[in-house]
Design a protein around this motif. Structure first.
Motif, PDB file in Angstrom:
ATOM      1  N   LYS A  43       0.817  -1.213   0.000  1.00  0.00           N
ATOM      2  CA  LYS A  43       0.000   0.000   0.000  1.00  0.00           C
ATOM      3  C   LYS A  43       0.854   1.269   0.000  1.00  0.00           C
ATOM      4  O   LYS A  43       0.501   2.265  -0.602  1.00  0.00           O
ATOM      5  CB  LYS A  43      -0.929  -0.021   1.216  1.00  0.00           C
ATOM      6  CG  LYS A  43      -1.910   1.118   1.252  1.00  0.00           C
ATOM      7  CD  LYS A  43      -2.836   1.007   2.441  1.00  0.00           C
ATOM      8  CE  LYS A  43      -3.785   2.185   2.474  1.00  0.00           C
ATOM      9  NZ  LYS A  43      -4.644   2.131   3.652  1.00  0.00           N
ATOM     10  N   GLY A  44       1.971   1.244   0.688  1.00  0.00           N
ATOM     11  CA  GLY A  44       2.827   2.424   0.787  1.00  0.00           C
ATOM     12  C   GLY A  44       3.939   2.449  -0.248  1.00  0.00           C
ATOM     13  O   GLY A  44       4.931   3.153  -0.073  1.00  0.00           O
ATOM     14  N   GLY A  45       3.786   1.676  -1.340  1.00  0.00           N
ATOM     15  CA  GLY A  45       4.838   1.586  -2.350  1.00  0.00           C
ATOM     16  C   GLY A  45       5.144   2.927  -2.998  1.00  0.00           C
ATOM     17  O   GLY A  45       4.267   3.763  -3.168  1.00  0.00           O
ATOM     18  N   ARG A  46       6.401   3.130  -3.346  1.00  0.00           N
ATOM     19  CA  ARG A  46       6.815   4.374  -4.000  1.00  0.00           C
ATOM     20  C   ARG A  46       6.297   4.422  -5.429  1.00  0.00           C
ATOM     21  O   ARG A  46       6.458   3.477  -6.186  1.00  0.00           O
ATOM     22  CB  ARG A  46       8.331   4.497  -3.997  1.00  0.00           C
ATOM     23  CG  ARG A  46       8.919   4.623  -2.611  1.00  0.00           C
ATOM     24  CD  ARG A  46      10.379   5.006  -2.706  1.00  0.00           C
ATOM     25  NE  ARG A  46      11.064   4.882  -1.450  1.00  0.00           N
ATOM     26  CZ  ARG A  46      11.008   5.782  -0.465  1.00  0.00           C
ATOM     27  NH1 ARG A  46      10.275   6.840  -0.607  1.00  0.00           N
ATOM     28  NH2 ARG A  46      11.688   5.607   0.648  1.00  0.00           N
ATOM     29  N   ILE A  47       5.709   5.551  -5.780  1.00  0.00           N
ATOM     30  CA  ILE A  47       5.104   5.752  -7.088  1.00  0.00           C
ATOM     31  C   ILE A  47       5.929   6.775  -7.869  1.00  0.00           C
ATOM     32  O   ILE A  47       6.340   7.795  -7.325  1.00  0.00           O
ATOM     33  CB  ILE A  47       3.652   6.279  -6.949  1.00  0.00           C
ATOM     34  CG1 ILE A  47       2.794   5.304  -6.154  1.00  0.00           C
ATOM     35  CG2 ILE A  47       3.044   6.599  -8.308  1.00  0.00           C
ATOM     36  CD1 ILE A  47       2.556   3.974  -6.811  1.00  0.00           C
ATOM     37  N   LYS A  48       6.144   6.485  -9.146  1.00  0.00           N
ATOM     38  CA  LYS A  48       6.797   7.432 -10.046  1.00  0.00           C
ATOM     39  C   LYS A  48       5.990   7.493 -11.338  1.00  0.00           C
ATOM     40  O   LYS A  48       5.292   6.549 -11.697  1.00  0.00           O
ATOM     41  CB  LYS A  48       8.240   7.001 -10.372  1.00  0.00           C
ATOM     42  CG  LYS A  48       9.184   6.969  -9.180  1.00  0.00           C
ATOM     43  CD  LYS A  48       9.681   8.326  -8.823  1.00  0.00           C
ATOM     44  CE  LYS A  48      10.599   8.342  -7.627  1.00  0.00           C
ATOM     45  NZ  LYS A  48      11.995   8.146  -7.910  1.00  0.00           N
ATOM     46  N   TYR A  49       6.112   8.598 -12.021  1.00  0.00           N
ATOM     47  CA  TYR A  49       5.455   8.811 -13.307  1.00  0.00           C
ATOM     48  C   TYR A  49       6.508   9.156 -14.347  1.00  0.00           C
ATOM     49  O   TYR A  49       7.365  10.002 -14.089  1.00  0.00           O
ATOM     50  CB  TYR A  49       4.457   9.971 -13.219  1.00  0.00           C
ATOM     51  CG  TYR A  49       3.262   9.683 -12.360  1.00  0.00           C
ATOM     52  CD1 TYR A  49       2.101   9.165 -12.907  1.00  0.00           C
ATOM     53  CD2 TYR A  49       3.301   9.923 -10.992  1.00  0.00           C
ATOM     54  CE1 TYR A  49       0.996   8.892 -12.112  1.00  0.00           C
ATOM     55  CE2 TYR A  49       2.202   9.646 -10.189  1.00  0.00           C
ATOM     56  CZ  TYR A  49       1.056   9.137 -10.753  1.00  0.00           C
ATOM     57  OH  TYR A  49      -0.042   8.867  -9.971  1.00  0.00           O
ATOM     58  N   LYS A  50       6.443   8.515 -15.517  1.00  0.00           N
ATOM     59  CA  LYS A  50       7.302   8.927 -16.627  1.00  0.00           C
ATOM     60  C   LYS A  50       6.720  10.218 -17.187  1.00  0.00           C
ATOM     61  O   LYS A  50       5.511  10.331 -17.378  1.00  0.00           O
ATOM     62  CB  LYS A  50       7.296   7.878 -17.741  1.00  0.00           C
ATOM     63  CG  LYS A  50       8.092   6.656 -17.464  1.00  0.00           C
ATOM     64  CD  LYS A  50       8.068   5.773 -18.702  1.00  0.00           C
ATOM     65  CE  LYS A  50       8.840   4.513 -18.501  1.00  0.00           C
ATOM     66  NZ  LYS A  50       8.784   3.662 -19.715  1.00  0.00           N
ATOM     67  N   ARG A  51       7.585  11.168 -17.443  1.00  0.00           N
ATOM     68  CA  ARG A  51       7.125  12.431 -18.035  1.00  0.00           C
ATOM     69  C   ARG A  51       6.378  12.163 -19.348  1.00  0.00           C
ATOM     70  O   ARG A  51       5.330  12.749 -19.609  1.00  0.00           O
ATOM     71  CB  ARG A  51       8.302  13.372 -18.282  1.00  0.00           C
ATOM     72  CG  ARG A  51       7.872  14.727 -18.814  1.00  0.00           C
ATOM     73  CD  ARG A  51       9.041  15.654 -19.034  1.00  0.00           C
ATOM     74  NE  ARG A  51       9.788  15.930 -17.823  1.00  0.00           N
ATOM     75  CZ  ARG A  51       9.435  16.828 -16.902  1.00  0.00           C
ATOM     76  NH1 ARG A  51       8.324  17.516 -17.046  1.00  0.00           N
ATOM     77  NH2 ARG A  51      10.176  17.033 -15.838  1.00  0.00           N
ATOM     78  N   SER A  52       6.868  11.229 -20.160  1.00  0.00           N
ATOM     79  CA  SER A  52       6.213  10.926 -21.429  1.00  0.00           C
ATOM     80  C   SER A  52       4.818  10.346 -21.215  1.00  0.00           C
ATOM     81  O   SER A  52       3.910  10.601 -22.006  1.00  0.00           O
ATOM     82  CB  SER A  52       7.066   9.969 -22.272  1.00  0.00           C
ATOM     83  OG  SER A  52       7.242   8.734 -21.600  1.00  0.00           O
ATOM     84  N   ALA A  53       4.605   9.586 -20.134  1.00  0.00           N
ATOM     85  CA  ALA A  53       3.280   9.028 -19.842  1.00  0.00           C
ATOM     86  C   ALA A  53       2.306  10.139 -19.458  1.00  0.00           C
ATOM     87  O   ALA A  53       1.137  10.111 -19.847  1.00  0.00           O
ATOM     88  CB  ALA A  53       3.373   7.989 -18.735  1.00  0.00           C
ATOM     89  N   ILE A  54       2.780  11.112 -18.708  1.00  0.00           N
ATOM     90  CA  ILE A  54       1.921  12.239 -18.330  1.00  0.00           C
ATOM     91  C   ILE A  54       1.547  13.038 -19.577  1.00  0.00           C
ATOM     92  O   ILE A  54       0.381  13.383 -19.779  1.00  0.00           O
ATOM     93  CB  ILE A  54       2.621  13.142 -17.294  1.00  0.00           C
ATOM     94  CG1 ILE A  54       2.840  12.370 -15.996  1.00  0.00           C
ATOM     95  CG2 ILE A  54       1.797  14.407 -17.037  1.00  0.00           C
ATOM     96  CD1 ILE A  54       3.760  13.056 -15.020  1.00  0.00           C
ATOM     97  N   GLU A  55       2.540  13.317 -20.416  1.00  0.00           N
ATOM     98  CA  GLU A  55       2.284  14.079 -21.641  1.00  0.00           C
ATOM     99  C   GLU A  55       1.304  13.334 -22.554  1.00  0.00           C
ATOM    100  O   GLU A  55       0.389  13.943 -23.119  1.00  0.00           O
ATOM    101  CB  GLU A  55       3.599  14.363 -22.378  1.00  0.00           C
ATOM    102  CG  GLU A  55       4.562  15.253 -21.616  1.00  0.00           C
ATOM    103  CD  GLU A  55       4.131  16.702 -21.524  1.00  0.00           C
ATOM    104  OE1 GLU A  55       3.353  17.161 -22.379  1.00  0.00           O
ATOM    105  OE2 GLU A  55       4.588  17.380 -20.588  1.00  0.00           O
ATOM    106  N   ALA A  56       1.478  12.014 -22.690  1.00  0.00           N
ATOM    107  CA  ALA A  56       0.581  11.226 -23.537  1.00  0.00           C
ATOM    108  C   ALA A  56      -0.835  11.220 -22.966  1.00  0.00           C
ATOM    109  O   ALA A  56      -1.817  11.340 -23.700  1.00  0.00           O
ATOM    110  CB  ALA A  56       1.106   9.791 -23.659  1.00  0.00           C
TER     111      ALA A  56
END
Length: 70
Positions: A43-56
């Motif tokens: 539940k407390g896992g670290r989350i990251k977002y790829k910039r390209s995924a956000i842009e898409a």
């Protein structure tokens, strides 16, 4: 990894795009929003977002004016 695929924390996404960490968490829970990477399990896992995924994702939810009704 290219600069475009830089990994961003939820706080960095907030600073650059204005979506709060809580909004991002709600979207993950509702299975919507940009694709993300869960770096650690649980539940407390670290989350990251790829910039390209956000842009898409932003491109996919952009409503084009002059087209069919939204």
């Amino acid at each position: 990894m290219s600069e475009r695929d830089e990994l961003l924390t939820p706080k960095q996404v907030y600073a650059e795009y204005g979506f709060s960490p809580q909004t991002l968490a709600n979207w993950r829970w509702m299975d919507m929003g940009p694709d993300y990477i869960k770096q650690t399990p649980g539940k407390g896992g670290r989350i990251k977002y790829k910039r390209s995924a956000i842009e898409a994702w932003l491109e996919s939810v952009t409503v084009k004016t002059g087209g069919a009704a939204a």
